[in-house]
Design a protein around this motif. Structure first.
Motif, PDB file in Angstrom:
ATOM      1  N   VAL A 136      41.968 116.029  51.233  1.00 31.38           N
ATOM      2  CA  VAL A 136      43.109 116.660  50.569  1.00 31.38           C
ATOM      3  C   VAL A 136      42.755 117.048  49.134  1.00 31.38           C
ATOM      4  N   GLY A 137      42.111 116.142  48.409  1.00 33.37           N
ATOM      5  CA  GLY A 137      41.756 116.428  47.018  1.00 33.37           C
ATOM      6  C   GLY A 137      40.779 117.589  46.893  1.00 33.37           C
ATOM      7  N   THR A 138      39.848 117.678  47.836  1.00 30.02           N
ATOM      8  CA  THR A 138      38.873 118.770  47.809  1.00 30.02           C
ATOM      9  C   THR A 138      39.559 120.109  48.054  1.00 30.02           C
ATOM     10  N   ILE A 139      40.466 120.132  49.029  1.00 26.62           N
ATOM     11  CA  ILE A 139      41.203 121.368  49.328  1.00 26.62           C
ATOM     12  C   ILE A 139      42.022 121.799  48.119  1.00 26.62           C
ATOM     13  N   ALA A 140      42.729 120.846  47.516  1.00 26.66           N
ATOM     14  CA  ALA A 140      43.572 121.163  46.362  1.00 26.66           C
ATOM     15  C   ALA A 140      42.732 121.704  45.206  1.00 26.66           C
ATOM     16  N   ARG A 141      41.600 121.104  44.952  1.00 28.88           N
ATOM     17  CA  ARG A 141      40.748 121.528  43.848  1.00 28.88           C
ATOM     18  C   ARG A 141      40.183 122.927  44.092  1.00 28.88           C
ATOM     19  N   GLN A 142      39.750 123.189  45.310  1.00 30.76           N
ATOM     20  CA  GLN A 142      39.134 124.478  45.605  1.00 30.76           C
ATOM     21  C   GLN A 142      40.147 125.623  45.618  1.00 30.76           C
ATOM     22  N   LEU A 143      41.362 125.338  46.041  1.00 30.45           N
ATOM     23  CA  LEU A 143      42.381 126.386  46.112  1.00 30.45           C
ATOM     24  C   LEU A 143      43.224 126.475  44.848  1.00 30.45           C
ATOM     25  N   GLY A 144      43.068 125.521  43.949  1.00 28.32           N
ATOM     26  CA  GLY A 144      43.821 125.538  42.707  1.00 28.32           C
ATOM     27  C   GLY A 144      45.292 125.212  42.886  1.00 28.32           C
ATOM     28  N   VAL A 145      45.612 124.325  43.835  1.00 28.92           N
ATOM     29  CA  VAL A 145      46.993 123.896  44.058  1.00 28.92           C
ATOM     30  C   VAL A 145      47.069 122.386  43.877  1.00 28.92           C
ATOM     31  N   HIS A 146      48.275 121.888  43.769  1.00 27.33           N
ATOM     32  CA  HIS A 146      48.495 120.459  43.623  1.00 27.33           C
ATOM     33  C   HIS A 146      48.257 119.774  44.959  1.00 27.33           C
ATOM     34  N   HIS A 147      47.766 118.535  44.919  1.00 29.97           N
ATOM     35  CA  HIS A 147      47.502 117.826  46.173  1.00 29.97           C
ATOM     36  C   HIS A 147      48.779 117.564  46.971  1.00 29.97           C
ATOM     37  N   GLY A 148      49.930 117.533  46.280  1.00 20.97           N
ATOM     38  CA  GLY A 148      51.204 117.387  46.976  1.00 20.97           C
ATOM     39  C   GLY A 148      51.517 118.584  47.859  1.00 20.97           C
ATOM     40  N   VAL A 149      51.083 119.763  47.415  1.00 14.02           N
ATOM     41  CA  VAL A 149      51.268 120.978  48.217  1.00 14.02           C
ATOM     42  C   VAL A 149      50.454 120.874  49.499  1.00 14.02           C
ATOM     43  N   VAL A 150      49.223 120.404  49.365  1.00 14.86           N
ATOM     44  CA  VAL A 150      48.363 120.252  50.541  1.00 14.86           C
ATOM     45  C   VAL A 150      48.960 119.216  51.490  1.00 14.86           C
ATOM     46  N   THR A 157      57.329 127.837  47.213  1.00 14.37           N
ATOM     47  CA  THR A 157      56.644 128.077  48.472  1.00 14.37           C
ATOM     48  C   THR A 157      55.303 128.744  48.220  1.00 14.37           C
ATOM     49  N   ILE A 158      54.433 128.593  49.168  1.00 14.06           N
ATOM     50  CA  ILE A 158      53.137 129.246  49.080  1.00 14.06           C
ATOM     51  C   ILE A 158      53.036 130.241  50.231  1.00 14.06           C
ATOM     52  N   PRO A 159      52.227 131.263  50.082  1.00 12.55           N
ATOM     53  CA  PRO A 159      52.122 132.286  51.136  1.00 12.55           C
ATOM     54  C   PRO A 159      51.560 131.684  52.435  1.00 12.55           C
ATOM     55  N   PRO A 160      51.929 132.285  53.566  1.00 14.24           N
ATOM     56  CA  PRO A 160      51.432 131.784  54.849  1.00 14.24           C
ATOM     57  C   PRO A 160      49.902 131.833  54.951  1.00 14.24           C
ATOM     58  N   ARG A 164      47.821 131.150  52.574  1.00 16.15           N
ATOM     59  CA  ARG A 164      47.317 129.963  51.879  1.00 16.15           C
ATOM     60  C   ARG A 164      47.505 128.729  52.770  1.00 16.15           C
ATOM     61  N   GLU A 165      48.657 128.657  53.486  1.00 16.11           N
ATOM     62  CA  GLU A 165      48.884 127.542  54.409  1.00 16.11           C
ATOM     63  C   GLU A 165      47.827 127.539  55.510  1.00 16.11           C
ATOM     64  N   ALA A 166      47.519 128.715  56.040  1.00 16.01           N
ATOM     65  CA  ALA A 166      46.497 128.814  57.080  1.00 16.01           C
ATOM     66  C   ALA A 166      45.134 128.393  56.536  1.00 16.01           C
ATOM     67  N   GLN A 167      44.875 128.741  55.294  1.00 13.95           N
ATOM     68  CA  GLN A 167      43.615 128.366  54.664  1.00 13.95           C
ATOM     69  C   GLN A 167      43.521 126.843  54.525  1.00 13.95           C
ATOM     70  N   ILE A 168      44.619 126.227  54.105  1.00 14.67           N
ATOM     71  CA  ILE A 168      44.652 124.770  53.961  1.00 14.67           C
ATOM     72  C   ILE A 168      44.388 124.103  55.308  1.00 14.67           C
ATOM     73  N   LEU A 169      45.077 124.578  56.344  1.00 12.88           N
ATOM     74  CA  LEU A 169      44.905 123.991  57.669  1.00 12.88           C
ATOM     75  C   LEU A 169      43.483 124.199  58.189  1.00 12.88           C
ATOM     76  N   ARG A 170      42.899 125.359  57.924  1.00 13.87           N
ATOM     77  CA  ARG A 170      41.535 125.625  58.370  1.00 13.87           C
ATOM     78  C   ARG A 170      40.544 124.703  57.667  1.00 13.87           C
ATOM     79  N   TYR A 171      40.698 124.553  56.348  1.00 15.77           N
ATOM     80  CA  TYR A 171      39.794 123.671  55.614  1.00 15.77           C
ATOM     81  C   TYR A 171      39.911 122.226  56.105  1.00 15.77           C
ATOM     82  N   TYR A 172      41.140 121.834  56.434  1.00 17.46           N
ATOM     83  CA  TYR A 172      41.352 120.451  56.872  1.00 17.46           C
ATOM     84  C   TYR A 172      40.776 120.222  58.271  1.00 17.46           C
ATOM     85  N   HIS A 173      41.056 121.152  59.212  1.00 18.43           N
ATOM     86  CA  HIS A 173      40.633 120.964  60.603  1.00 18.43           C
ATOM     87  C   HIS A 173      39.176 121.349  60.841  1.00 18.43           C
TER      88      HIS A 173
END
Length: 139
Positions: free
Chosen positions: A22-36, A2-5, A7-16
């Motif tokens: 997805v690839g840009t978010i994963a690269r910038q946050l250092g997570v796998h694209h599957g997580v995003v 699991t990832i911290p809430p 980080r999830e909020a950060q992913i959603l903010r970057y996306y919206h």
């Protein structure tokens, strides 16, 4: 895992808000694209990549019309016809695309016979012929 809430909020903010892919978010946050993808899926969003346009896209109406008229036409012949009209792609990729668009033959229904033991007999006549030849002294 699991990832911290946060980080999830950060992913959603970057996306919206930032409209990042997805690839840009994963690269910038250092997570796998599957997580995003998982975070976006849990939020009710289907994060899909937009398909790139293909060289065949402009010739697809012609290909589909030709396959409707001549369903058994080979992909090699169809490739030559499309090449005459200006297609510059390779033949192997073209064959792969044609296999996806080729009409499939209709499925035939078969009745499976169910018999009780001893109701039918089957004989392999090839084995029977070999055993009779062996009895006559053949090698």
């Amino acid at each position: 895992m699991t990832i911290p809430p946060e980080r999830e909020a950060q992913i959603l903010r970057y996306y919206h808000v930032e409209k990042w892919h997805v690839g840009t978010i994963a690269r910038q946050l250092g997570v796998h694209h599957g997580v995003v993808n998982r975070v976006l899926g849990q939020a009710g969003l289907a994060a899909t990549m937009s398909p790139r346009p293909s060289k065949v896209d402009t010739y697809l109406p012609f290909i589909l019309a030709t396959l409707d008229k001549f369903p058994t036409l080979t992909a090699a012949r169809l490739y030559a016809m499309v090449q005459e009209r200006g297609y510059r792609g390779g033949p192997s990729h073209f064959r792969q695309i044609i296999s996806c668009h080729r009409p499939r033959p209709k499925a035939e229904a078969y009745l499976r016979l169910r018999t009780l033991p001893g109701e039918q007999a089957q004989v392999d006549w090839g084995i029977l012929a070999i055993s009779t030849l062996a009895g006559r002294g053949a090698p």
